[in-house]
Design a protein around this motif. Sequence first.
Motif, PDB file in Angstrom:
ATOM      1  N   ALA A   1       0.760  -1.467  -0.103  1.00 54.89           N
ATOM      2  CA  ALA A   1      -0.282   0.001   0.117  1.00 54.89           C
ATOM      3  C   ALA A   1       0.674   1.003   0.208  1.00 54.89           C
ATOM      4  O   ALA A   1       0.721   2.300  -0.728  1.00 54.89           O
ATOM      5  CB  ALA A   1      -0.862   0.157   1.260  1.00 54.89           C
ATOM      6  N   SER A   2       2.184   1.164  -0.016  1.00 63.23           N
ATOM      7  CA  SER A   2       2.847   2.330   0.812  1.00 63.23           C
ATOM      8  C   SER A   2       3.493   2.193  -0.626  1.00 63.23           C
ATOM      9  O   SER A   2       3.317   4.090  -1.142  1.00 63.23           O
ATOM     10  CB  SER A   2       4.294   2.004   1.741  1.00 63.23           C
ATOM     11  OG  SER A   2       4.279   1.855   2.413  1.00 63.23           O
ATOM     12  N   THR A   3       3.306   1.687  -1.817  1.00 64.54           N
ATOM     13  CA  THR A   3       3.581   2.231  -3.084  1.00 64.54           C
ATOM     14  C   THR A   3       2.316   2.379  -3.704  1.00 64.54           C
ATOM     15  O   THR A   3       2.571   3.225  -4.929  1.00 64.54           O
ATOM     16  CB  THR A   3       4.736   0.557  -3.830  1.00 64.54           C
ATOM     17  OG1 THR A   3       5.610   0.441  -3.230  1.00 64.54           O
ATOM     18  CG2 THR A   3       4.869   0.977  -4.841  1.00 64.54           C
ATOM     19  N   ASP A   4       1.675   1.848  -3.122  1.00 59.85           N
ATOM     20  CA  ASP A   4      -0.092   2.321  -4.312  1.00 59.85           C
ATOM     21  C   ASP A   4      -0.047   3.909  -3.551  1.00 59.85           C
ATOM     22  O   ASP A   4      -0.893   4.417  -4.754  1.00 59.85           O
ATOM     23  CB  ASP A   4      -1.473   1.554  -3.649  1.00 59.85           C
ATOM     24  CG  ASP A   4      -0.664   0.249  -3.763  1.00 59.85           C
ATOM     25  OD1 ASP A   4       0.027  -0.718  -5.088  1.00 59.85           O
ATOM     26  OD2 ASP A   4      -1.667  -0.941  -3.505  1.00 59.85           O
ATOM     27  N   ILE A   5       0.000   4.405  -2.580  1.00 56.40           N
ATOM     28  CA  ILE A   5      -0.358   5.633  -2.424  1.00 56.40           C
ATOM     29  C   ILE A   5       1.050   6.856  -3.266  1.00 56.40           C
ATOM     30  O   ILE A   5       0.386   7.323  -4.025  1.00 56.40           O
ATOM     31  CB  ILE A   5       0.202   6.425  -1.063  1.00 56.40           C
ATOM     32  CG1 ILE A   5      -1.271   5.365   0.363  1.00 56.40           C
ATOM     33  CG2 ILE A   5      -0.165   7.833  -0.844  1.00 56.40           C
ATOM     34  CD1 ILE A   5      -0.631   5.157   1.446  1.00 56.40           C
ATOM     35  N   ILE A   6       2.255   5.904  -3.234  1.00 56.88           N
ATOM     36  CA  ILE A   6       3.105   6.599  -4.490  1.00 56.88           C
ATOM     37  C   ILE A   6       2.566   6.422  -5.757  1.00 56.88           C
ATOM     38  O   ILE A   6       2.767   8.335  -6.708  1.00 56.88           O
ATOM     39  CB  ILE A   6       3.960   6.519  -4.309  1.00 56.88           C
ATOM     40  CG1 ILE A   6       5.293   6.753  -3.083  1.00 56.88           C
ATOM     41  CG2 ILE A   6       5.283   6.490  -5.384  1.00 56.88           C
ATOM     42  CD1 ILE A   6       5.459   8.049  -2.534  1.00 56.88           C
ATOM     43  N   TYR A   7       1.830   6.416  -6.375  1.00 58.39           N
ATOM     44  CA  TYR A   7       1.239   5.565  -7.607  1.00 58.39           C
ATOM     45  C   TYR A   7       0.001   6.717  -7.745  1.00 58.39           C
ATOM     46  O   TYR A   7      -0.098   7.062  -8.285  1.00 58.39           O
ATOM     47  CB  TYR A   7       1.380   4.188  -7.921  1.00 58.39           C
ATOM     48  CG  TYR A   7       1.936   3.169  -8.466  1.00 58.39           C
ATOM     49  CD1 TYR A   7       3.327   3.930  -8.945  1.00 58.39           C
ATOM     50  CD2 TYR A   7       2.294   1.309  -7.898  1.00 58.39           C
ATOM     51  CE1 TYR A   7       4.241   2.881  -9.267  1.00 58.39           C
ATOM     52  CE2 TYR A   7       3.093   0.601  -8.087  1.00 58.39           C
ATOM     53  CZ  TYR A   7       3.963   1.414  -8.549  1.00 58.39           C
ATOM     54  OH  TYR A   7       5.472   1.230  -9.093  1.00 58.39           O
TER      55      TYR A   7
END
Length: 479
Positions: free
Chosen positions: A326-332
Amino acid sequence: MSATHHHRLAETEADVDGPPSPLVPHRLAIGIIARGEEAESIYRTILRATDRRLAVYLTAVDPDSEVGRLAVGLGATVVEPRDSAASRLELESALFAAGRIGGHAGLIFQLEGCPRIDYERTLASFEEDRFEVYAVPEVRSAFERQPHVVAAIPAYNAAETIGQVVREAADHADTVLVVDDGSADATAERAERAGALVVRHDRNRGYGGALETIFEVGQTLDADHLVTVDADGQHDPASIAILVAAQEASGAEVVIGSRFTDDSNTRMPRVRSLGLDVVNLLTNASLGRFRPHTWVRDTQSGLRSYTRDAVDSLATTADLGSGMGASTDIIYHAHQEGFDFEEVGTTIRYDVEHGSSQGALSHGAGLVRNILGFLERRHPLLALGLPGLFLAVLGVSFGLWSIGQLFVTPVSVISVFAAAAFVLAGTTMVLLAVFLHTINTHPSFRTTPDWDRSTSLQYREPPSEIASDSEVTTVDERP
């Protein structure tokens, strides 16, 4: 208050044994009539009231409805009136009775529209012999002078550390929110004891699921800055003020406490550092951020500050996964929304006793899978089309070479089948990539899904239902 209302209250009060309790602020209650009110205003009133240790009673709402279930999950008690078509005076009387039976020292009736309550003026409006008052609405300028900072902590089985983290975070935030993600220990109880506003998941939904709830509740709390902090003590809560100051100065929607800036004092294990270097490189490459000065240097930091716009956007998106990715999903998501990033140096400890139990290798493998999945969904021509084209060209080349060898030496059946397999696999990947790209870009397939993320808390099943002789039904009790 009208004579009719006084008469009704007198009748209700006569049914309750004993004199009213002394007026003690933490034993007051808020009474909300939910009929015709906006759900978001109701949730905001509940959260602001429970943050001040006030009980909340809600009536004119079905306990099994979305509003009723979420209100219960946020700590309210649903009161069912005797008559579904009751007037407002009758509904206020039902709330009055619930407050008396609950042993509260006083009851504050929320006004229609659920405006923000000026608690100082409202408490001052109580007279010595009164049990109920109407809420005094807050003047808008009174709560716009200073930004409202919410420190949000996703927690799972963090009973050993959550209390200290909450107490330290409270020194740098107006509200500390803890989302207990289905913990099997006393995480929620210790967080509440330390002064946090706690929202519980009845089952473990993962790091991403906890963040979803954080953004939903943060939106309801009208957070100007929402800062996420880990529950295991690795983050220094004093960094909250640093991130908020950086956000105020830069205007960036997302400020990241970075382990890779020049002013960072984080001493990271070598294996973890190398793994994060790879993940950061892949993440920035998948975003098309190839120039170093455009990079997000720490894409996996859980210490982040979000503006109101970012919180509103993340509270309604369907892009967040449930796991650590989810940390990466937020960045995306932030990148696609055109949000700006800012990074400030921070100190993250890796020598804490109750740190994350997930291994660096499994965590890294999960993040890489998440990045590849993003590329497959958003850039299928790159993720599938290019490798597919390579396989097809390789298969055709190998096939042509095999045909040329027929005039020189016998060609094995395995070689023919290998060439055919490469061509078939490559062609399939290219066609699939074109199909996915068409779905992603053609106007006929573009829709704006009507996601209502507020339903994410509706899975809480009320632990008990208590009915009294006065037909007041309690659908939940928070410890």
